[in-house]
Design an enzyme around this catalytic site. Structure first.
Site, mmCIF file in Angstrom:
data_model
loop_
_atom_site.group_PDB
_atom_site.id
_atom_site.type_symbol
_atom_site.label_atom_id
_atom_site.label_comp_id
_atom_site.label_asym_id
_atom_site.label_seq_id
_atom_site.Cartn_x
_atom_site.Cartn_y
_atom_site.Cartn_z
ATOM 1 N N ILE A 153 -21.298 -47.200 26.705
ATOM 2 C CA ILE A 153 -21.342 -45.872 26.086
ATOM 3 C C ILE A 153 -22.695 -45.230 26.360
ATOM 4 C CG2 ILE A 153 -21.131 -44.608 23.915
ATOM 5 C CD1 ILE A 153 -19.179 -46.664 22.950
ATOM 6 N N GLU A 154 -22.596 -43.941 26.630
ATOM 7 C CA GLU A 154 -23.724 -43.119 27.055
ATOM 8 C C GLU A 154 -24.997 -43.236 26.203
ATOM 9 O OE1 GLU A 154 -22.316 -39.216 27.765
ATOM 10 O OE2 GLU A 154 -24.270 -38.301 27.632
#
Lengths: 318, 258
Positions: free
Chosen positions: B53-54
């Site tokens: 996840i970013e």
């Protein structure tokens, strides 16, 4: 891109000329922010509504800085505040709004669509590499991102031919901001900083910036720094001013300590939906310009709310 | 509009998207439907799927009822195996560790390019300013393969996006490679009407599958450019009761399922 932002020689000379003192850095938020000048390029630590240096942002508003360039990987309410207050001319970011449930920021739309604020958009990784190149003291870093997109022209990024293979690479320019404003979990009085949970880009930003202002949830004894030196992510000699501010990100979150106040975001955006930027101006009167101290500011949320957000954070990170 | 009366558009998208993910792979997932799809795949057929996840998160276990609102808040990193930071999470993708990138998009064109920046007018003074790339440009540039998940609406599917925020095949015919994007590219677009792919040579978008009850003509009518048709068009399977139950348990407040 402005040449001064990636001039690694000038940035190096500025740092060489500066005292890298291991002396006491503890001061007040007011004194820390007095180091920010009109027209400065200010990089903001944290990411979106996580570990935003809200106490420092509030003080920048109170001291009425103008002509700022504001850079943050993902920009949230702090960017809206500084747009509405007229403090910021240019925003450098990968994304700006609060989050999916609150829709596209109407403040972003108002100020950028009217041309009042210039929004210079870089990809999230490109901004991370800009800070990292700055932290490394080099003028750019080669990368495989942002190529072929229209973002290249917006920021003026150049490409470079790999001297070994001949391939085209992005030459992501360094960013040496004038000032970094950061909020961390812990620091000793000499400015050695510890961060829990998400590191975001803070350690790189602190190394890239000319002046580093930090608020910390907790001030720890020097002995604790020395007992766990592996926890220090920003060296004290990089820090110019440090202030002790519990809940210094609120209503944004601080990992494991308190969750962001989503209800507050809801009330804030509902007011904007009804009245546009004027709602933010009123908000600033109530939360930034009105309360003389950060403790007075926190009183507006109330102890019960703060305790509730602490409880949620403990549950989420158990 | 949607093929199944028994489920919402978001539910259809999440279930069909989850089926695109394989076990023993890695996926870069954005918040909302992409993250729901990845979490669902992990629960059902891909237990050894790792999410990246970013916000700088590797291997989270998204808890039912605790879906993250942003990619960098505490819920997004629940029970993660590593928190490397944002820059280093993306560098994992640049190195080639991320198999699939999962993303949405406001405006998409016949070569799969996405615009989430600005619509109409000049970039510096647009008619409509959108939030921006976030990590979408990086996901589109760096993952081995990108899958786009979006509602199928004529206004979204335009001949040419106003602004290329996230590059897919650019202008087709090898232009992606020539720009220096040596790896990846968009393989599929999962929509509320079916699954679109790209001609292997021209890289123009084409219909590869339709959802039950949707015909090729309907897909074309809802697309703002001429859509090709794959040599063989298949029909997808509607979400099963089991899939829907698991999905709904993940988002009991229906924050992202609508």
């Amino acid at each position: 891109v402005k040449p001064a932002e990636y001039d690694f020689v000038a940035a190096r000379r500025r740092l060489e000329a500066k005292a890298k003192s291991a002396a006491e850095k503890l001061t007040t938020v007011e004194d820390a922010v007095a180091r920010v000048k009109d027209g400065d390029h200010v990089a903001v630590g944290g990411c979106l509504f996580s570990r935003t240096p809200m106490a420092l942002v509030r003080e920048m508003l109170r001291q009425r800085r103008t002509g700022l360039t504001l850079t943050r990987n993902l920009m949230c309410t702090e960017g809206e505040f500084l747009m509405v207050s007229g403090s910021v001319e240019r925003v450098v970011t990968a994304w700006m709004s609060i989050g999916l449930p609150w829709g596209v920021s109407k403040i972003l739309r108002h100020y950028v669509e009217s041309g009042t604020v210039a929004l210079e958009e870089w990809s999230h990784l490109a901004l991370g590499l800009r800070f990292r190149a700055g932290a490394m003291g080099v003028p750019f870093l080669p990368a495989l991102t942002m190529l072929g997109s229209d973002l290249v022209a917006v920021g003026g990024m150049k490409t470079i031919e790999d001297p070994y293979s001949g391939q085209t690479l992005a030459a992501v320019p360094a960013l040496f901001p004038d000032v970094a404003i950061l909020h961390v979990h812990r620091a000793d009085r000499f400015g050695n900083c510890q961060i829990d949970g998400y590191p975001h880009m803070d350690a790189d930003i602190a190394r890239a910036a000319g002046t580093v202002l930090v608020t910390a949830e907790e001030i720890i004894p020097e002995e604790e720094t020395r007992r766990y030196p592996e926890r220090t992510v920003i060296p004290g000699f990089a820090v110019d001013a440090l202030a002790h501010v519990p809940f210094g990100s609120f209503p944004h979150e601080c990992y494991a300590l308190y969750e962001a106040d989503y209800d507050h975001f809801g009330e804030y955006t509902a007011a904007i939906d009804a009245r546009g930027p004027a709602a933010v101006a009123d908000y600033l009167d109530r939360y930034a310009f009105g309360p003389p101290t950060f403790a007075d500011y926190l009183d507006l949320f109330g102890g019960a709310r703060l305790a509730e957000q602490q409880k949620k954070a403990r549950e989420l990170t158990r | 509009m949607t093929a199944a009366a028994a489920c919402s558009a978001s539910e259809l998208l999440a279930v069909i998207a989850s089926r695109q993910l394989r076990d023993d792979t890695t996926v870069f997932a954005g918040v909302g439907v992409p993250l729901l799809a990845a979490a669902l795949a992990r629960q059902r057929h891909a237990p050894r799927l790792t999410m990246v996840i970013e916000g700088g998160i590797v291997g989270p276990e998204i808890a039912p009822g605790l879906l993250p609102i942003s990619t960098n808040e505490m819920r997004a990193g629940r029970r993660a195996t590593m928190l490397p930071g944002i820059t280093d999470a993306f560098l994992l993708a640049q190195r080639g560790f991320v198999d699939v990138g999962f993303m949405g998009g406001a405006q998409i064109d016949r070569f799969g390019n996405i615009n989430t920046s600005a619509i109409g007018g000049d970039y510096w003074k647009p008619k409509v300013r959108l939030p921006g790339t976030g990590g979408a440009n990086d996901i589109a540039s760096l993952c081995r393969e990108v899958i786009i998940v979006t509602a199928h609406e004529k206004r979204r599917f335009v001949p040419r996006v106003d602004f290329v925020t996230s590059p897919a095949w650019l202008d087709g015919d090898g232009s992606r490679q020539r720009a220096g994007l040596l790896f990846g590219g968009v393989s599929r677009v999962v929509t509320t009407l079916g699954i679109l792919g790209f001609d292997p040579v021209t890289r123009r978008m084409r219909i590869e599958a339709t959802h039950p009850g949707v015909d090729v003509a309907t897909v074309r009518e809802n697309t703002g450019f001429e859509l090709g048709v794959a040599p063989e068009v298949t029909v997808t399977e509607l979400p099963s009761d089991d899939e829907l139950a698991a999905l709904r348990a993940l988002d009991p407040e229906r924050r992202f399922l609508g």
